[in-house]
Design a protein around this motif. Structure first.
Motif, mmCIF file in Angstrom:
data_model
loop_
_atom_site.group_PDB
_atom_site.id
_atom_site.type_symbol
_atom_site.label_atom_id
_atom_site.label_comp_id
_atom_site.label_asym_id
_atom_site.label_seq_id
_atom_site.Cartn_x
_atom_site.Cartn_y
_atom_site.Cartn_z
ATOM 1 N N GLU A 28 8.841 20.394 8.630
ATOM 2 C CA GLU A 28 7.683 20.042 8.347
ATOM 3 C C GLU A 28 7.331 19.068 6.887
ATOM 4 O OE1 GLU A 28 3.666 19.824 6.695
ATOM 5 O OE2 GLU A 28 5.111 21.147 6.022
ATOM 6 N N ARG A 29 7.958 19.781 5.940
ATOM 7 C CA ARG A 29 8.061 19.336 4.748
ATOM 8 C C ARG A 29 8.585 17.897 4.707
ATOM 9 N NH1 ARG A 29 9.814 23.035 -0.578
ATOM 10 N NH2 ARG A 29 8.555 24.775 0.090
ATOM 11 N N GLU A 30 9.819 17.740 5.393
ATOM 12 C CA GLU A 30 10.546 16.700 5.410
ATOM 13 C C GLU A 30 9.627 15.422 6.252
ATOM 14 O OE1 GLU A 30 14.858 14.671 7.139
ATOM 15 O OE2 GLU A 30 14.461 16.930 6.762
ATOM 16 N N SER A 31 9.495 15.623 7.312
ATOM 17 C CA SER A 31 8.558 14.745 7.953
ATOM 18 C C SER A 31 7.467 14.344 7.488
ATOM 19 C CB SER A 31 8.072 15.498 9.376
ATOM 20 O OG SER A 31 7.183 14.598 10.114
ATOM 21 N N ARG A 32 6.706 15.271 6.922
ATOM 22 C CA ARG A 32 5.431 15.059 6.062
ATOM 23 C C ARG A 32 5.705 13.989 4.676
ATOM 24 N NH1 ARG A 32 2.908 16.922 1.830
ATOM 25 N NH2 ARG A 32 4.003 18.698 1.947
ATOM 26 N N MET A 33 6.708 14.397 4.242
ATOM 27 C CA MET A 33 6.966 13.696 2.825
ATOM 28 C C MET A 33 7.406 12.106 3.139
ATOM 29 S SD MET A 33 8.451 15.956 0.016
ATOM 30 C CE MET A 33 9.791 16.742 0.691
ATOM 31 N N ARG A 34 8.196 12.152 4.367
ATOM 32 C CA ARG A 34 8.648 10.756 4.791
ATOM 33 C C ARG A 34 7.445 9.995 5.348
ATOM 34 N NH1 ARG A 34 13.690 9.677 6.122
ATOM 35 N NH2 ARG A 34 14.194 11.874 6.387
ATOM 36 N N LEU A 35 6.357 10.366 6.207
ATOM 37 C CA LEU A 35 5.386 9.630 6.398
ATOM 38 C C LEU A 35 4.654 9.142 5.139
ATOM 39 C CD1 LEU A 35 4.262 11.684 9.285
ATOM 40 C CD2 LEU A 35 5.031 9.491 9.559
ATOM 41 N N LEU A 36 4.425 10.152 4.147
ATOM 42 C CA LEU A 36 3.572 9.916 3.043
ATOM 43 C C LEU A 36 4.224 8.577 2.187
ATOM 44 C CD1 LEU A 36 2.263 13.091 1.890
ATOM 45 C CD2 LEU A 36 0.948 11.420 2.860
ATOM 46 N N ARG A 37 5.481 8.740 1.923
ATOM 47 C CA ARG A 37 6.515 7.863 1.550
ATOM 48 C C ARG A 37 6.453 6.350 2.135
ATOM 49 N NH1 ARG A 37 12.560 7.514 2.690
ATOM 50 N NH2 ARG A 37 11.305 6.339 4.407
ATOM 51 N N ASP A 38 6.354 6.245 3.333
ATOM 52 C CA ASP A 38 6.344 5.078 4.233
ATOM 53 C C ASP A 38 4.795 4.550 4.162
ATOM 54 O OD1 ASP A 38 8.723 5.581 4.869
ATOM 55 O OD2 ASP A 38 8.418 6.056 6.881
ATOM 56 N N ARG A 39 4.017 5.413 3.971
ATOM 57 C CA ARG A 39 2.574 5.015 3.856
ATOM 58 C C ARG A 39 2.406 4.373 2.650
ATOM 59 N NH1 ARG A 39 -2.251 8.854 5.693
ATOM 60 N NH2 ARG A 39 -4.214 7.830 4.604
ATOM 61 N N LEU A 40 2.943 4.900 1.110
ATOM 62 C CA LEU A 40 2.730 4.391 -0.027
ATOM 63 C C LEU A 40 3.373 2.976 0.009
ATOM 64 C CD1 LEU A 40 2.082 4.574 -3.096
ATOM 65 C CD2 LEU A 40 4.300 5.497 -3.422
ATOM 66 N N GLU A 41 4.811 2.774 0.630
ATOM 67 C CA GLU A 41 5.398 1.709 0.648
ATOM 68 C C GLU A 41 4.577 0.614 1.462
ATOM 69 O OE1 GLU A 41 9.705 3.671 0.147
ATOM 70 O OE2 GLU A 41 9.321 2.708 1.861
ATOM 71 N N ALA A 42 4.346 0.933 2.721
ATOM 72 C CA ALA A 42 3.522 -0.259 3.308
ATOM 73 C C ALA A 42 2.414 -0.662 2.389
ATOM 74 C CB ALA A 42 2.894 0.692 4.732
ATOM 75 N N ALA A 43 1.439 0.142 1.973
ATOM 76 C CA ALA A 43 0.274 -0.389 1.278
ATOM 77 C C ALA A 43 0.619 -1.002 -0.129
ATOM 78 C CB ALA A 43 -0.410 1.085 0.677
ATOM 79 N N LEU A 44 1.784 -0.840 -0.683
ATOM 80 C CA LEU A 44 2.187 -1.565 -1.875
ATOM 81 C C LEU A 44 2.793 -2.941 -1.211
ATOM 82 C CD1 LEU A 44 4.059 1.121 -4.100
ATOM 83 C CD2 LEU A 44 1.655 0.105 -3.986
ATOM 84 N N LEU A 45 3.273 -3.032 -0.389
ATOM 85 C CA LEU A 45 4.074 -4.187 0.354
ATOM 86 C C LEU A 45 2.754 -5.283 0.799
ATOM 87 C CD1 LEU A 45 7.146 -3.012 2.071
ATOM 88 C CD2 LEU A 45 7.086 -4.286 -0.078
ATOM 89 N N ALA A 46 1.914 -4.742 1.335
ATOM 90 C CA ALA A 46 0.760 -5.394 1.863
ATOM 91 C C ALA A 46 -0.127 -6.069 0.655
ATOM 92 C CB ALA A 46 -0.251 -4.450 2.720
ATOM 93 N N GLY A 47 -0.441 -5.216 -0.364
ATOM 94 C CA GLY A 47 -1.060 -5.647 -1.236
ATOM 95 C C GLY A 47 -0.320 -6.308 -2.558
ATOM 96 N N GLU A 48 0.813 -6.171 -2.463
ATOM 97 C CA GLU A 48 1.789 -7.106 -3.567
ATOM 98 C C GLU A 48 2.873 -7.963 -2.780
ATOM 99 O OE1 GLU A 48 3.222 -7.751 -6.509
ATOM 100 O OE2 GLU A 48 1.318 -7.692 -7.427
ATOM 101 N N PRO A 49 2.608 -9.140 -2.571
ATOM 102 C CA PRO A 49 3.595 -9.791 -1.869
ATOM 103 C C PRO A 49 5.136 -9.883 -2.716
ATOM 104 C CG PRO A 49 1.476 -11.074 -1.985
ATOM 105 C CD PRO A 49 1.281 -9.896 -2.887
ATOM 106 N N GLN A 50 5.180 -9.871 -3.872
ATOM 107 C CA GLN A 50 6.548 -9.826 -4.691
ATOM 108 C C GLN A 50 7.056 -8.472 -4.814
ATOM 109 O OE1 GLN A 50 7.178 -13.099 -7.674
ATOM 110 N NE2 GLN A 50 4.764 -13.195 -7.709
#
Length: 393
Positions: free
Chosen positions: A261-283
């Motif tokens: 559960e820990r591994e799955s949840r942290m992976r989802l949250l990591r991907d969520r952070l990266e997706a938000a940063l890539l969407a808002g910061e083109p560089q």
């Protein structure tokens, strides 16, 4: 403003159950477990129970003719130093060691010291994703190679390393392998025997356990000299910290119970952070995105921004993150790990200078929430926008 802690690779806060277990153990008033009287034996029992439980959880074999050994240390740095020194002895002159180009400072810095003392050190290169090139190993192994040390998961990029593959080749050549698994234990399953390594490092404060205790797993039958001296026949002389060992056991058992559960949840949250940063910061660029990575670690390069200015601005806005390894945080120089992945090192498709100079590390913990990730992403993007606006003519 609520602070958001995204620097768990530097240290993790102990879980409440761990704090309580240590407090309860301290209330027992344990004697020195090395003492031969009844009080010493009473202290030795929970110490050895903790040792066996932790070693078993990490895939060590304790019920064989030559059992693996778990040496309690003060943490990852001591364990790493012990591992390298153990096989080199007091005089490293003329000895040969192989490490990777992306090791933690407690390995990389010691390797530099060993070179000053007369040892020869070769460093395995990495590919553009930050993965150690196992195919380069055969060319550097020698008849006098006494140790190969390659970390299991990188502390800056989160990229997992081909340690089992490296260990297989080294075992065929009779060369012991050490792996620094400090960032992996407590986040992903670790099996000491299946990895095929001779020594493995981990630390309590990286897995929501107590600070001040770590471990070095040593393969049964391996002759390893002690790092410290003062107690005849002891691999690590001094009074063993019974209370901290109980706290570490508690942290490991909590991780075991919640591992998937820990591994799955942290992976989802990591991907969520990266997706938000890539969407808002083109560089923005996620470093090592094309490799298998730890579930809780994200290294993002904000091309065109200065990592130190960005980190300080985020700190003022309540987001704790890092510009690289906490053990090298006083340096203003670019990360050696990212430089090893860079195009300047001759790597086709390697990281460019703008990504390296603008790279920050975000690392999650067992208690990180989705609300914190969303809030952090908003703050990071706002700071990036503000810093970029200052660069406009």
């Amino acid at each position: 403003m609520q602070r958001i802690y995204l620097d768990h690779n530097a240290t993790t806060p102990p879980l409440p159950e761990v704090t309580q277990a240590v407090a309860d153990a301290m209330g027992q008033g344990y004697a020195n477990p090395s003492s031969q009287h009844d009080d010493g034996r009473r202290a030795r029992r929970p110490l050895e129970q903790a040792r066996d439980a932790i070693a078993t959880a990490l895939g060590a074999s304790t019920a064989v003719m030559t059992p693996d050994t778990l040496l309690f240390t003060s943490g990852g740095t001591e364990s790493n130093n012990h591992a390298l020194r153990a096989l080199l002895g007091d005089d490293p002159r003329g000895r040969h060691v192989v490490i990777s180009a992306i090791e933690h400072p407690s390995i990389a810095g010691l390797a530099e010291q060993l070179e000053r003392e007369g040892a020869t050190v070769d460093r395995l290169p990495v590919d553009p994703q930050g993965r150690v090139r196992a195919d380069a190993l055969a060319a550097v192994l020698r008849a006098d190679t006494c140790l190969v040390s390659v970390m299991l998961g990188n502390n800056e990029t989160g990229v997992l390393q081909p340690v089992a593959e490296i260990a297989k080749e080294c075992r065929r050549r009779g060369v012991p392998v050490h792996t620094d698994a400090t960032q992996v234990v407590g986040k992903m399953p670790v099996d000491f025997r299946r990895l095929g390594v001779s020594m493995l490092t981990f630390a309590g404060h990286k897995l929501h356990g107590p600070c001040g205790i770590g471990g070095l797993l040593i393969e049964g039958g391996l002759q390893a000299a002690p790092l410290l001296h003062g107690q005849p026949g002891s691999q690590r002389p001094g009074t063993a910290p019974v209370e901290l060992a109980i706290g570490l056991q508690t942290a490991v058992e909590l991780w075991q119970a919640e591992q998937a559960e820990r591994e799955s949840r942290m992976r989802l949250l990591r991907d969520r952070l990266e997706a938000a940063l890539l969407a808002g910061e083109p560089q923005a660029v996620v470093v090592g995105a094309g490799a298998e990575r730890l579930p809780h670690t994200s290294c993002v390069g904000f091309r065109g921004l200065d990592r130190q200015a960005l980190q300080m601005a985020l700190d003022r806005q309540g987001v704790a993150c890092s510009t690289g390894s906490a053990c090298a945080s006083g340096s203003s120089e670019p990360s050696p790990t990212l430089l090893a992945m860079g195009a300047d090192g001759g790597l086709a498709g390697g990281l460019d200078e703008g990504v390296i100079r603008g790279a920050l590390r975000f690392s999650l913990g067992a208690a990180t929430t989705a609300a914190e990730i969303d809030d952090a992403a908003e703050r990071i993007l706002a700071i990036c926008k503000r810093l970029r606006s200052r660069q406009e003519p």
